[in-house]
Design a protein around this motif. Structure first.
Motif, PDB file in Angstrom:
ATOM      1  N   SER A 155      30.963 124.371  65.441  1.00 12.54           N
ATOM      2  CA  SER A 155      32.394 124.398  65.149  1.00 12.54           C
ATOM      3  C   SER A 155      33.150 123.629  66.246  1.00 12.54           C
ATOM      4  N   ASN A 156      33.969 122.678  65.814  1.00 10.24           N
ATOM      5  CA  ASN A 156      34.733 121.800  66.730  1.00 10.24           C
ATOM      6  C   ASN A 156      33.842 120.929  67.623  1.00 10.24           C
ATOM      7  N   LYS A 157      32.564 120.830  67.283  1.00 12.30           N
ATOM      8  CA  LYS A 157      31.639 120.010  68.099  1.00 12.30           C
ATOM      9  C   LYS A 157      31.179 118.801  67.264  1.00 12.30           C
ATOM     10  N   PRO A 158      30.748 117.729  67.942  1.00 13.82           N
ATOM     11  CA  PRO A 158      30.313 116.532  67.198  1.00 13.82           C
ATOM     12  C   PRO A 158      28.896 116.681  66.617  1.00 13.82           C
ATOM     13  N   VAL A 159      28.772 116.334  65.341  1.00 12.50           N
ATOM     14  CA  VAL A 159      27.463 116.402  64.674  1.00 12.50           C
ATOM     15  C   VAL A 159      27.252 115.090  63.911  1.00 12.50           C
ATOM     16  N   GLY A 160      26.029 114.582  63.970  1.00 15.55           N
ATOM     17  CA  GLY A 160      25.721 113.302  63.324  1.00 15.55           C
ATOM     18  C   GLY A 160      25.169 113.488  61.915  1.00 15.55           C
ATOM     19  N   VAL A 161      25.575 112.596  61.024  1.00 14.99           N
ATOM     20  CA  VAL A 161      25.020 112.583  59.660  1.00 14.99           C
ATOM     21  C   VAL A 161      24.740 111.135  59.289  1.00 14.99           C
ATOM     22  N   ILE A 162      23.975 110.946  58.249  1.00 16.72           N
ATOM     23  CA  ILE A 162      23.761 109.601  57.720  1.00 16.72           C
ATOM     24  C   ILE A 162      24.775 109.415  56.596  1.00 16.72           C
ATOM     25  N   TYR A 163      25.529 108.312  56.689  1.00 18.37           N
ATOM     26  CA  TYR A 163      26.533 108.024  55.663  1.00 18.37           C
ATOM     27  C   TYR A 163      25.889 108.060  54.276  1.00 18.37           C
ATOM     28  N   GLY A 164      26.537 108.726  53.358  1.00 19.32           N
ATOM     29  CA  GLY A 164      26.065 108.696  51.964  1.00 19.32           C
ATOM     30  C   GLY A 164      24.975 109.708  51.667  1.00 19.32           C
ATOM     31  N   SER A 165      24.590 110.526  52.662  1.00 23.28           N
ATOM     32  CA  SER A 165      23.533 111.512  52.419  1.00 23.28           C
ATOM     33  C   SER A 165      24.154 112.813  51.903  1.00 23.28           C
ATOM     34  N   THR A 166      23.324 113.631  51.294  1.00 21.14           N
ATOM     35  CA  THR A 166      23.802 114.923  50.817  1.00 21.14           C
ATOM     36  C   THR A 166      24.235 115.806  51.991  1.00 21.14           C
ATOM     37  N   ALA A 167      23.572 115.621  53.144  1.00 21.59           N
ATOM     38  CA  ALA A 167      23.918 116.440  54.314  1.00 21.59           C
ATOM     39  C   ALA A 167      25.344 116.170  54.782  1.00 21.59           C
ATOM     40  N   GLU A 168      25.826 114.959  54.569  1.00 22.52           N
ATOM     41  CA  GLU A 168      27.213 114.632  54.944  1.00 22.52           C
ATOM     42  C   GLU A 168      28.171 115.544  54.166  1.00 22.52           C
ATOM     43  N   GLU A 169      27.908 115.678  52.871  1.00 21.26           N
ATOM     44  CA  GLU A 169      28.766 116.549  52.047  1.00 21.26           C
ATOM     45  C   GLU A 169      28.591 118.011  52.433  1.00 21.26           C
ATOM     46  N   THR A 170      27.335 118.411  52.662  1.00 21.54           N
ATOM     47  CA  THR A 170      27.067 119.825  52.949  1.00 21.54           C
ATOM     48  C   THR A 170      27.779 120.288  54.215  1.00 21.54           C
ATOM     49  N   ILE A 171      27.671 119.510  55.292  1.00 30.98           N
ATOM     50  CA  ILE A 171      28.282 119.967  56.552  1.00 30.98           C
ATOM     51  C   ILE A 171      29.799 120.017  56.426  1.00 30.98           C
ATOM     52  N   ARG A 191      19.569 108.428  68.450  1.00 33.07           N
ATOM     53  CA  ARG A 191      20.020 107.922  69.759  1.00 33.07           C
ATOM     54  C   ARG A 191      21.301 108.639  70.205  1.00 33.07           C
ATOM     55  N   ALA A 192      22.184 108.890  69.223  1.00 35.75           N
ATOM     56  CA  ALA A 192      23.448 109.579  69.545  1.00 35.75           C
ATOM     57  C   ALA A 192      23.169 111.004  70.026  1.00 35.75           C
ATOM     58  N   LEU A 193      22.137 111.617  69.461  1.00 36.62           N
ATOM     59  CA  LEU A 193      21.760 112.967  69.904  1.00 36.62           C
ATOM     60  C   LEU A 193      21.205 112.900  71.331  1.00 36.62           C
ATOM     61  N   LYS A 194      20.353 111.908  71.553  1.00 33.38           N
ATOM     62  CA  LYS A 194      19.706 111.783  72.863  1.00 33.38           C
ATOM     63  C   LYS A 194      20.731 111.510  73.966  1.00 33.38           C
ATOM     64  N   ASN A 195      21.745 110.661  73.638  1.00 38.05           N
ATOM     65  CA  ASN A 195      22.695 110.337  74.712  1.00 38.05           C
ATOM     66  C   ASN A 195      23.892 111.293  74.756  1.00 38.05           C
ATOM     67  N   GLY A 196      23.847 112.335  73.933  1.00 42.79           N
ATOM     68  CA  GLY A 196      24.872 113.379  74.020  1.00 42.79           C
ATOM     69  C   GLY A 196      26.142 113.122  73.219  1.00 42.79           C
ATOM     70  N   THR A 197      26.178 112.017  72.465  1.00 44.11           N
ATOM     71  CA  THR A 197      27.380 111.752  71.643  1.00 44.11           C
ATOM     72  C   THR A 197      27.559 112.845  70.588  1.00 44.11           C
ATOM     73  N   VAL A 198      26.432 113.315  70.029  1.00 43.35           N
ATOM     74  CA  VAL A 198      26.489 114.434  69.076  1.00 43.35           C
ATOM     75  C   VAL A 198      25.581 115.553  69.604  1.00 43.35           C
ATOM     76  N   LEU A 199      25.859 116.777  69.168  1.00 39.32           N
ATOM     77  CA  LEU A 199      25.038 117.907  69.628  1.00 39.32           C
ATOM     78  C   LEU A 199      23.963 118.280  68.608  1.00 39.32           C
ATOM     79  N   GLY A 200      24.028 117.653  67.445  1.00 40.33           N
ATOM     80  CA  GLY A 200      23.020 117.908  66.417  1.00 40.33           C
ATOM     81  C   GLY A 200      23.063 116.797  65.386  1.00 40.33           C
ATOM     82  N   VAL A 201      21.962 116.626  64.681  1.00 40.17           N
ATOM     83  CA  VAL A 201      21.930 115.692  63.539  1.00 40.17           C
ATOM     84  C   VAL A 201      21.498 116.515  62.341  1.00 40.17           C
ATOM     85  N   THR A 202      22.264 116.432  61.259  1.00 34.07           N
ATOM     86  CA  THR A 202      21.871 117.213  60.097  1.00 34.07           C
ATOM     87  C   THR A 202      21.404 116.315  58.957  1.00 34.07           C
ATOM     88  N   SER A 203      20.271 116.719  58.396  1.00 38.28           N
ATOM     89  CA  SER A 203      19.691 116.011  57.248  1.00 38.28           C
ATOM     90  C   SER A 203      18.563 116.876  56.704  1.00 38.28           C
TER      91      SER A 203
END
Ligand code: GLU
Length: 270
Positions: A155-171, A191-203
């Motif tokens: 909540s209020n934190k950055p999370v990465g998704v792949i554009y156009g994926s179902t996970a984008e809609e779900t989150i 890479r964004a997860l590794k360098n701390g830009t996002v705290l999670g990647v959902t897919s």
């Protein structure tokens, strides 16, 4: 109507006719397209099947060190080619991304998509889907030791998704307060997860697992937030009807002969 207005009207009509002719030509000149025809017959006559697959999504579709398309989805394409053309290698692979999969299908650039494609009611409005061939679910990839232990922690934190994926809609639906950052590829999101830009990647669990297997500093949450089925997508409309029957027969035949179990084993999938 003045002479000038008449002239403009004639010009507009001629321009519209020309545009329509060129648009149709562009549509028909593509080898995967034969609107109104039977796609099964078109493929047999052409002598090869054109399949949209991922080229960066191990273990489903990617390019190995020898430059060959390989993966679970790629092997299904070979099985379909064997059934349609009596040769597993009569396949032309076209790389697709989550954002352009349906455009390439509907433009006639590919005959079908075997591309980690989740069957959803919304997608079934504009594409025909085969029966399911793989079951997965969406989850989160996080850094090991991360304070993120559930979706709610984002909540209020950055999370990465792949554009156009179902996970984008779900989150966006399950956690509207998350700061969703879109990426075009899994490598970029990772890479964004590794360098701390996002705290999670959902897919999908099945896709993210490849990263937790190759890198011990990242891990998957054990909870899946959805239950999803992968299917093969075909253009809607009568042209694909017979082909869809054939594909469903190939899928049930692969299932009955234990081929899916072998393939899951081969590609390290559960
Ligand atoms: N299965 C998900 C979908 O169809 C994700 C696929 C992917 O990102 O490759 O949107």
């Amino acid at each position: 109507m003045t002479k000038k207005q008449k002239g403009l009207l004639i010009f507009a009509i001629v321009a519209l006719i020309c545009w329509t002719i060129f648009w149709r030509y562009d549509y028909y000149k593509d080898p995967a397209t034969k609107k109104g025809g039977d796609l099964y017959k078109t493929i047999v006559k052409r002598g090869y099947v054109i399949v949209g697959v991922k080229n960066d999504t191990p273990p489903f579709g990617y390019i190995d060190s020898t430059g060959q398309y390989v993966g679970f989805d790629v092997d299904i394409a070979h099985n379909i080619s064997k059934e349609l053309l009596h040769d597993p290698n009569k396949v032309k692979f076209v790389p697709v991304k989550d954002t352009d999969r349906f455009r390439l299908l509907n433009n006639g650039k590919v005959d079908m998509l075997i591309a980690t494609m989740t069957i959803t009611p919304k997608r079934q409005i504009f594409a025909d889907f085969s029966n399911a061939y793989y079951i997965t679910g969406q989850t989160l990839l996080v850094k090991k030791g991360s304070s993120v232990r559930s979706l709610g922690d984002l909540s209020n934190k950055p999370v990465g998704v792949i554009y156009g994926s179902t996970a984008e809609e779900t989150i966006k639906f399950l956690l509207p307060s998350a700061k969703v950052l879109g990426y075009r590829t899994y490598e970029d999101a990772y890479r964004a997860l590794k360098n701390g830009t996002v705290l999670g990647v959902t897919s999908d669990d099945a896709i993210l697992r490849a990263y937790s297997l190759k890198d011990s500093s990242v891990t998957l949450l054990s909870k899946r937030y959805t239950r999803d089925s992968y299917g093969i997508a075909l253009r809607r409309g009568g042209e694909s009807d017979y082909l869809l029957d054939v594909i469903n027969t190939v899928i049930s035949d692969m299932d009955n002969r234990g081929v899916f179990i072998q393939l899951r084993h081969k590609w390290g999938l559960s």
